[in-house]
Scaffold this active site. Structure first.
Site, PDB file in Angstrom:
ATOM      1  N   SER A 323       1.129  -1.521  -0.132  1.00 29.04           N
ATOM      2  CA  SER A 323       0.242   0.213  -0.098  1.00 29.04           C
ATOM      3  C   SER A 323       0.436   1.737   0.582  1.00 29.04           C
ATOM      4  O   SER A 323       0.344   2.400  -0.423  1.00 29.04           O
ATOM      5  CB  SER A 323      -0.740  -0.302   0.937  1.00 29.04           C
ATOM      6  OG  SER A 323      -2.107  -0.807   0.855  1.00 29.04           O
ATOM      7  N   HIS A 365     -15.500  -0.401   4.137  1.00 29.56           N
ATOM      8  CA  HIS A 365     -14.822   1.635   3.924  1.00 29.56           C
ATOM      9  C   HIS A 365     -16.374   2.215   4.257  1.00 29.56           C
ATOM     10  O   HIS A 365     -16.395   3.420   4.635  1.00 29.56           O
ATOM     11  CB  HIS A 365     -13.751   1.950   3.598  1.00 29.56           C
ATOM     12  CG  HIS A 365     -12.654   1.189   3.961  1.00 29.56           C
ATOM     13  ND1 HIS A 365     -12.411   0.739   3.943  1.00 29.56           N
ATOM     14  CD2 HIS A 365     -11.671   1.807   5.616  1.00 29.56           C
ATOM     15  CE1 HIS A 365     -10.841   0.063   3.749  1.00 29.56           C
ATOM     16  NE2 HIS A 365     -10.688   0.539   5.532  1.00 29.56           N
ATOM     17  N   CYS A 378      -8.059   1.942   1.737  1.00 32.05           N
ATOM     18  CA  CYS A 378      -8.919   1.154   1.401  1.00 32.05           C
ATOM     19  C   CYS A 378      -8.619   0.600  -0.082  1.00 32.05           C
ATOM     20  O   CYS A 378      -8.160   1.391  -1.010  1.00 32.05           O
ATOM     21  CB  CYS A 378     -10.056   2.422   1.039  1.00 32.05           C
ATOM     22  SG  CYS A 378     -11.207   1.000   0.018  1.00 32.05           S
TER      23      CYS A 378
END
Length: 678
Positions: A323, A365, A378
């Protein structure tokens, strides 16, 4: 008639005698001339030849140039050294000589085994180290007993010293004796001079020509058996050049200590100049051990360690960035026309064809825009947006931020990672790019690979908006970096999203700094090294603490500070960390290293609180590990390799290959990130 004949014969005889006498006289004159020439004109030449029978000219190893940090603090310097070597072809009684040396030098059985192994491997003229860094008493004892030990040499000189030990192992490298192959190639007598060592790894190797210096020479009078009578004239050596690095030695040591027992790396850059302030790979070898001649047990311990201390993880490690690429991908999406306020609904998973791609938050989310998608990491937002725009819109921006880029660095071995796209895949695998490939790449998995230096450059370019180029050699002012060909407004939006990661409910809240007036902007990351099946998801995904070390997720972190006016940027990669121990996870590690740059006392306080729980400093842990390893050995360790540098390179390359192979999982089905929430 008879009288005429007799007269003729007498004349002929006289004539022959005269000719012969002339010839004899000529030969005599020639000999006399030659003798005069030799005694007068060639006198100096033969005098020098005669002198060479009792005068030896020997080289003196030059003092290596120092390697210093940006402030002049030594990272590699020289210490006075008393040493003892053996010249194999001058030995008369090997066993007796070794017995004597073992007795007067208190050699351990491992020392004795190493020396015997080296004697078998060495050419007759190649010196074999017995012991170095001797105290004066033992050195003097050897000097007194040299006449009874032909082939033994006791010398006083300089040895390489690395004050930070393993803290700079992979940065500066180490020195060692020349191999037979090196001598056969170069034919330089300096290579077989007792006490001389050349660079074998890291900067010591790549900058050998600058660091080596020029050898000195001394003339000594010896007996017919080669024993020293007295020293005559000497020519001093010329030291090598001092090499100045951009490194901050204090920060380098702190980062090495702060990584604790992790297998990982940290790189800190100056956002304005690209100067590398710290470049740490841990665990690492102690370059002093290699330079002194590594022992059998220590070599075995290093080469068998599953944390691979012989591998420079900054330069050789390739990892899925996870990420940490989401801010970069967000920037690319903005460039492609995405409205930062546009939302995507995250329900925890998304179906693509026959595959299911999961978000790290099982329940999802809800509705997220770009800022919240970066802050909360996310996955579904990036799956959906990259599916709409295609990864070919992301790849050019990724490259402009340093991903996949090759940087000129003074290291002989580097791996550079991959920024994939449709053209790359067709060329590499002869296959078309798929939507699943785009989704995997959108969260830093699949074909995407990066080394820690590239991640640090990505962070620095996001922070500065400039094409920062890392540099390690401080050879003058850093060239000005040109601005990125990217909208300044878009960079500001992404930097604000990274601020939210730490300071507005994001996944990196634990990294919030406690330095007044300084805020940190960051992005956490997790890279899976195994595939999580649907069956495991139904039954409950195993926690990393339940898995073997090699199956745990990698933990990653990029950051810069101060968030509003970035000065420093950093990347941390912790192999198989799995977010299992809070004070050794990336957020707290990143917070403390960055804090050191702004408030050293506070950073040291945090370190001193945590370090005892890890078993002490890296020096203390290495000593304890060596003791435990030696006690656990049931049989004597095999000899250390003849060329330790080559063997270490092989171990590191195999580990790097295994890491790369194990972390590339391009399967589409049931894929999801394992981002840790803070």
């Amino acid at each position: 008639m008879v009288r005429i004949t007799e007269a003729t014969q007498a004349y002929s005889f006289s004539r022959r005698a005269l000719v012969l006498g002339g010839l004899q006289g000529g030969v005599a004159m020639l000999l006399a001339g030659r003798m005069a020439y030799l005694s007068v004109f060639e006198n100096e030449r033969y005098r020098l030849m005669a002198e060479s029978n009792r005068i030896n000219l020997t080289l003196t190893p030059p003092r290596r140039g120092w390697i210093v940090d940006r402030n002049g603090a030594p990272l590699a310097n020289n210490r006075t050294d008393f040493r003892v070597d053996i010249i194999p072809d001058r030995m008369e009684d090997k066993a007796k000589t070794l017995d004597t040396l073992q007795r007067i030098l208190n050699l351990t059985p491992e020392d004795r085994a190493r020396i015997e192994t080296d004697l078998k491997r060495a050419a007759g003229f190649q010196p074999v180290q017995v012991l170095e860094n001797l105290d004066w008493e033992r050195y003097a004892t050897v000097i007194v007993r040299l006449p009874e030990m032909p082939g033994v040499q006791a010398t006083q000189g300089f040895a390489r010293n690395y004050p930070l030990g393993a803290g700079v192992g992979h940065l500066v490298g180490y020195v060692g004796t020349a191999s037979q192959e090196q001598f056969k190639k170069d034919k330089d007598p300096l290579l077989v001079t007792p006490g001389f060592k050349l660079g074998k790894d890291g900067i010591e190797k790549t900058l050998e020509d600058e660091l080596r210096g020029t050898p000195g020479a001394k003339r000594v009078e010896v007996t017919a058996h080669g024993r020293l009578v007295r020293e005559l004239a000497t020519r001093p050596d010329a030291p090598g050049k001092t090499v100045k690095l951009t490194i901050d030695a204090a920060l380098q040591e702190y980062a090495a200590r702060r990584l604790g027992t992790n297998s990982g790396s940290a790189v800190v850059l100056d956002c304005h100049t690209g100067d590398i302030l710290a470049m740490v790979s841990m665990p690492a070898y102690d370059p002093n051990s290699f330079s002194d001649g590594i022992g059998q047990t220590e070599w075995k311990m290093l080469s068998e360690d599953d944390h691979v201390p012989l591998m420079n993880k900054v330069m050789q490690g390739l990892y899925p960035p996870g990420s940490t690429v989401k801010p970069m991908n967000a920037l690319a999406l903005l460039q492609a026309g995405v409205d930062p306020s546009a939302t995507v609904h995250c329900g925890g998973a998304i179906k693509v064809g026959n595959g299911t791609f999961h978000c790290h938050k099982r329940g999802g989310h809800g509705g997220v825009n770009l800022r919240r998608a970066v802050a909360q990491s996310c996955d579904i937002y990036f799956y959906e947006m990259v599916r709409r725009y295609g990864y070919d819109a992301i790849a050019p921006v990724a490259r402009s931020l340093g991903m996949g880029q090759k940087f000129e660095m003074p290291f002989s071995t580097q791996r550079f990672g991959t920024v994939p796209d449709s053209q790359w895949k067709m060329k590499r695998y002869k296959q078309a790019w798929t939507v699943a490939d785009s989704l995997n790449a959108s969260i830093g998995q699949g074909y995407v690979l990066a080394n820690p230096l590239q991640l640090a450059v990505m962070a620095a370019r996001l922070a500065s908006g400039k094409a920062i180029v890392p540099r390690l050699i401080a050879d003058g002012p850093a060239p000005a970096a040109p601005p990125l060909q990217i909208s300044a407004e878009h960079i500001h939006i992404v930097r604000d999203a990274m601020f939210a990661v730490v300071n507005d409910g994001g996944t990196g809240g634990a990294s919030r700094m406690n330095v007044p007036g300084v805020t940190l902007a960051a992005k956490t990351g997790t890279a899976q090294v195994r595939r999580i099946t649907m069956a495991e998801r139904r039954g409950g995904v195993l926690k990393d603490a339940q898995l073997p070390f090699k199956l745990r997720d990698h933990a990653l972190f990029i950051c810069f500070a101060p968030a509003e006016n970035p000065k420093y940027a950093m990347a941390i990669v912790l192999e198989h960390n799995g977010h299992t121990v809070r004070n050794m996870d990336t957020p707290l590690t990143g917070r403390d290293i960055m804090t050191f740059l702004f408030d050293r006392p506070q950073a040291m306080k945090s370190l001193h609180e945590a370090e005892p729980t890890w078993g002490g400093t890296y020096r203390e842990r290495q000593a304890a590990q060596a003791t435990a390893f030696q006690q656990a050995q049931n049989v004597p360790a095999p000899p250390a390799p003849e060329d330790a540098a080559e063997a270490a390179s092989t171990v590191a390359s195999q580990a790097a290959d295994a890491t790369t192979t194990n972390t590339i999982d391009t399967s589409a089905a049931e894929r999801g990130s394992a981002e840790a929430d803070e």
